[in-house]
Scaffold this motif. Sequence first.
Motif, PDB file in Angstrom:
ATOM      1  N   ALA A  98     137.455 -11.615 -45.337  1.00 22.03           N
ATOM      2  CA  ALA A  98     137.452 -10.380 -44.869  1.00 22.03           C
ATOM      3  C   ALA A  98     136.657  -9.106 -45.174  1.00 22.03           C
ATOM      4  O   ALA A  98     136.789  -7.953 -45.002  1.00 22.03           O
ATOM      5  CB  ALA A  98     138.942  -9.961 -44.822  1.00 22.03           C
ATOM      6  N   SER A  99     135.986  -9.640 -46.333  1.00 21.87           N
ATOM      7  CA  SER A  99     134.955  -8.538 -46.899  1.00 21.87           C
ATOM      8  C   SER A  99     135.715  -7.503 -47.500  1.00 21.87           C
ATOM      9  O   SER A  99     134.773  -6.229 -47.278  1.00 21.87           O
ATOM     10  CB  SER A  99     133.999  -8.278 -45.779  1.00 21.87           C
ATOM     11  OG  SER A  99     133.264  -9.271 -45.413  1.00 21.87           O
ATOM     12  N   LEU A 100     136.776  -7.355 -48.032  1.00 21.40           N
ATOM     13  CA  LEU A 100     137.257  -6.140 -48.619  1.00 21.40           C
ATOM     14  C   LEU A 100     136.618  -5.744 -49.969  1.00 21.40           C
ATOM     15  O   LEU A 100     136.035  -6.427 -50.662  1.00 21.40           O
ATOM     16  CB  LEU A 100     138.814  -6.480 -49.043  1.00 21.40           C
ATOM     17  CG  LEU A 100     139.755  -6.086 -47.982  1.00 21.40           C
ATOM     18  CD1 LEU A 100     139.690  -7.033 -46.970  1.00 21.40           C
ATOM     19  CD2 LEU A 100     141.005  -5.749 -48.538  1.00 21.40           C
ATOM     20  N   GLU A 101     136.430  -4.084 -49.791  1.00 21.26           N
ATOM     21  CA  GLU A 101     135.606  -3.569 -51.070  1.00 21.26           C
ATOM     22  C   GLU A 101     136.726  -3.184 -51.830  1.00 21.26           C
ATOM     23  O   GLU A 101     138.029  -3.177 -51.562  1.00 21.26           O
ATOM     24  CB  GLU A 101     134.766  -2.605 -50.697  1.00 21.26           C
ATOM     25  CG  GLU A 101     133.808  -2.831 -49.548  1.00 21.26           C
ATOM     26  CD  GLU A 101     132.659  -3.650 -50.172  1.00 21.26           C
ATOM     27  OE1 GLU A 101     132.274  -3.579 -51.397  1.00 21.26           O
ATOM     28  OE2 GLU A 101     131.683  -4.249 -49.555  1.00 21.26           O
ATOM     29  N   ARG A 102     136.295  -2.890 -53.237  1.00 17.18           N
ATOM     30  CA  ARG A 102     137.153  -2.223 -54.124  1.00 17.18           C
ATOM     31  C   ARG A 102     138.162  -0.894 -53.552  1.00 17.18           C
ATOM     32  O   ARG A 102     139.247  -0.714 -53.894  1.00 17.18           O
ATOM     33  CB  ARG A 102     136.516  -1.885 -55.328  1.00 17.18           C
ATOM     34  CG  ARG A 102     137.495  -1.992 -56.636  1.00 17.18           C
ATOM     35  CD  ARG A 102     136.719  -1.441 -57.874  1.00 17.18           C
ATOM     36  NE  ARG A 102     136.242  -2.889 -58.683  1.00 17.18           N
ATOM     37  CZ  ARG A 102     135.558  -2.662 -59.585  1.00 17.18           C
ATOM     38  NH1 ARG A 102     135.059  -1.378 -60.007  1.00 17.18           N
ATOM     39  NH2 ARG A 102     135.057  -3.796 -60.303  1.00 17.18           N
ATOM     40  N   SER A 103     137.330  -0.317 -52.717  1.00 18.16           N
ATOM     41  CA  SER A 103     138.201   0.886 -52.229  1.00 18.16           C
ATOM     42  C   SER A 103     139.379   0.525 -51.226  1.00 18.16           C
ATOM     43  O   SER A 103     140.063   1.216 -50.487  1.00 18.16           O
ATOM     44  CB  SER A 103     137.315   1.932 -51.755  1.00 18.16           C
ATOM     45  OG  SER A 103     136.522   1.411 -50.799  1.00 18.16           O
ATOM     46  N   ASP A 104     139.102  -0.690 -50.472  1.00 15.86           N
ATOM     47  CA  ASP A 104     140.102  -1.182 -49.493  1.00 15.86           C
ATOM     48  C   ASP A 104     141.635  -1.510 -49.983  1.00 15.86           C
ATOM     49  O   ASP A 104     141.657  -1.143 -51.191  1.00 15.86           O
ATOM     50  CB  ASP A 104     139.405  -2.166 -48.819  1.00 15.86           C
ATOM     51  CG  ASP A 104     138.202  -1.966 -47.947  1.00 15.86           C
ATOM     52  OD1 ASP A 104     138.068  -0.974 -47.576  1.00 15.86           O
ATOM     53  OD2 ASP A 104     137.258  -2.842 -47.921  1.00 15.86           O
ATOM     54  N   VAL A 105     142.184  -1.859 -49.147  1.00 15.86           N
ATOM     55  CA  VAL A 105     143.763  -1.800 -49.637  1.00 15.86           C
ATOM     56  C   VAL A 105     144.495  -3.156 -49.019  1.00 15.86           C
ATOM     57  O   VAL A 105     144.252  -3.800 -48.006  1.00 15.86           O
ATOM     58  CB  VAL A 105     144.556  -0.676 -48.979  1.00 15.86           C
ATOM     59  CG1 VAL A 105     144.551  -0.592 -47.527  1.00 15.86           C
ATOM     60  CG2 VAL A 105     145.838  -0.854 -49.823  1.00 15.86           C
ATOM     61  N   ILE A 106     145.214  -3.834 -49.871  1.00 13.57           N
ATOM     62  CA  ILE A 106     146.030  -4.919 -49.360  1.00 13.57           C
ATOM     63  C   ILE A 106     147.663  -4.484 -49.368  1.00 13.57           C
ATOM     64  O   ILE A 106     147.989  -3.624 -49.845  1.00 13.57           O
ATOM     65  CB  ILE A 106     146.079  -5.994 -50.666  1.00 13.57           C
ATOM     66  CG1 ILE A 106     144.810  -6.439 -50.952  1.00 13.57           C
ATOM     67  CG2 ILE A 106     147.142  -7.242 -50.440  1.00 13.57           C
ATOM     68  CD1 ILE A 106     144.548  -7.693 -51.930  1.00 13.57           C
ATOM     69  N   ILE A 107     148.250  -5.128 -48.226  1.00 15.37           N
ATOM     70  CA  ILE A 107     149.572  -4.605 -47.958  1.00 15.37           C
ATOM     71  C   ILE A 107     150.406  -5.951 -48.003  1.00 15.37           C
ATOM     72  O   ILE A 107     150.108  -6.839 -47.563  1.00 15.37           O
ATOM     73  CB  ILE A 107     149.717  -4.166 -46.382  1.00 15.37           C
ATOM     74  CG1 ILE A 107     148.817  -3.066 -45.956  1.00 15.37           C
ATOM     75  CG2 ILE A 107     151.199  -3.537 -46.139  1.00 15.37           C
ATOM     76  CD1 ILE A 107     148.649  -1.734 -46.285  1.00 15.37           C
ATOM     77  N   ALA A 108     151.492  -5.833 -48.794  1.00 14.61           N
ATOM     78  CA  ALA A 108     152.414  -6.936 -48.765  1.00 14.61           C
ATOM     79  C   ALA A 108     153.706  -6.586 -48.057  1.00 14.61           C
ATOM     80  O   ALA A 108     154.476  -5.666 -48.385  1.00 14.61           O
ATOM     81  CB  ALA A 108     153.020  -7.236 -50.318  1.00 14.61           C
TER      82      ALA A 108
END
Length: 387
Positions: A98-108
């Motif tokens: 999904a090409s997440l960068e370091r400034s992106d976010v994961i939601i659990a």
Amino acid sequence: MNAGSPSIVRVEAGHACYDVTIGADCLAGLGSVLRTTAPTAIRAHLVIDAGVPESLVNRVRSAFSESGLIGNESRLTPSEPIKSTPTWQRLLLDIAEASLERSDVIIALGGGIVGDLAGFAAASYRRGIPIIQCPTTLLAMVDASVGGKTGFNIETSHGLLKNMVGAFHQPAAVLADVDALASLDERVFRAGLAECVKHAMLSADYGDPDLADWMARSTTNILARNPATLTELVTRNVAVKAAVVRTDERERSSGDQGRALLNLGHTFAHAIETIDSLSPTNDPNLAPLMHGEAVSLGLIASATLAEQLGRASGMVEPLRNRLVKFGLPTAVRGLPESGEILARMAHDKKADTGRSRFVIPIGDGSSRVVLDPPVQAVVAAIESIRA
Ligand SMILES: NC(=O)c1ccc[n+]([C@@H]2O[C@H](COP(=O)([O-])OP(=O)(O)OC[C@H]3O[C@@H](n4cnc5c(N)ncnc54)[C@H](O)[C@@H]3O)[C@@H](O)[C@H]2O)c1
């Protein structure tokens, strides 16, 4: 406490500070939480617990569109065996695809298993990206989503070792929407109450001496899942956990207090929850024990140990009554002989200093760590949970 107004507990853990927002429909605020905690994010990756109703998943999806985020998803069907290296690896691949960068976010969005796995994926992907925990079980709300412990189990020649691989990775925010608790299976809901009873056994030293009595007085409303009562239950439990974590974020205290206290009942619990044949009611169809059920048994064993060591008296029976009222097991059939349980404990990470470490209750709302108690006292504690 009004069911309509969410409450907020601030967690200060080392350099990290974040809010835990608790209440009915508080997931509706996820869009604004995303904008403040991940202002430069372009993408968000949602890790969904397959048990969570679709209506709740849709609330998170609408927060993505509100905030203009590109959302991707992974879905997990939780069980202790899937809390493993291959699942962690799969999550990392999904997130990388999904090409997440370091400034992106994961939601659990899910229970403790999804939170622990997504948390470790966030801790390890690109050396750490932000995660927002949206716990959907009682156990995950009052315990697993707060404090930053993430990770998974590994299978070794000594058996399945719980939470052996992991990292401390504090969330950027936690949203505990008590509406999620309405759809929980009764057994899963009650398992979460074991961690609440555990918190009440140390809460007097962390700002809430009335927690056990309030829980006893509120039993009917708790079991009826009254939203206002659940909001208060989760808020008070999170406040206790936050107060403990504030003093010792990484469980490094060498004294008899600190974060290790949160392991009350867990040295026993971890040794028995990985035994596939144990069932909370002796019905083999209900085996194995859930984590919270194992904690319930571990609390009885810890109180027995305290009495064996002369550090407490008259504690086991009232505790047993409290757990039974919440529908939790206090004894189990088919427990292997104590030597095998001792051997399992020796491999648990709580023995990581080379010394065996137990937490015992020493009075109402107070618990302490003890090192290397005599083996016969530990054996008596194990025998106290044999039905
Ligand atoms: N990180 C920590 O500090 C910490 C603390 C305590 C426990 N844990 C870990 O948490 C795990 C246990 O978590 P758990 O008790 O939440 O169990 P779980 O994650 O297995 O979830 C229990 C069940 O509830 C279902 N579920 C989740 N949300 C639901 C909802 N809203 N409605 C209906 N069903 C739903 C799940 O699909 C699953 O079947 C253990 O692996 C334990 O080691 C971690």
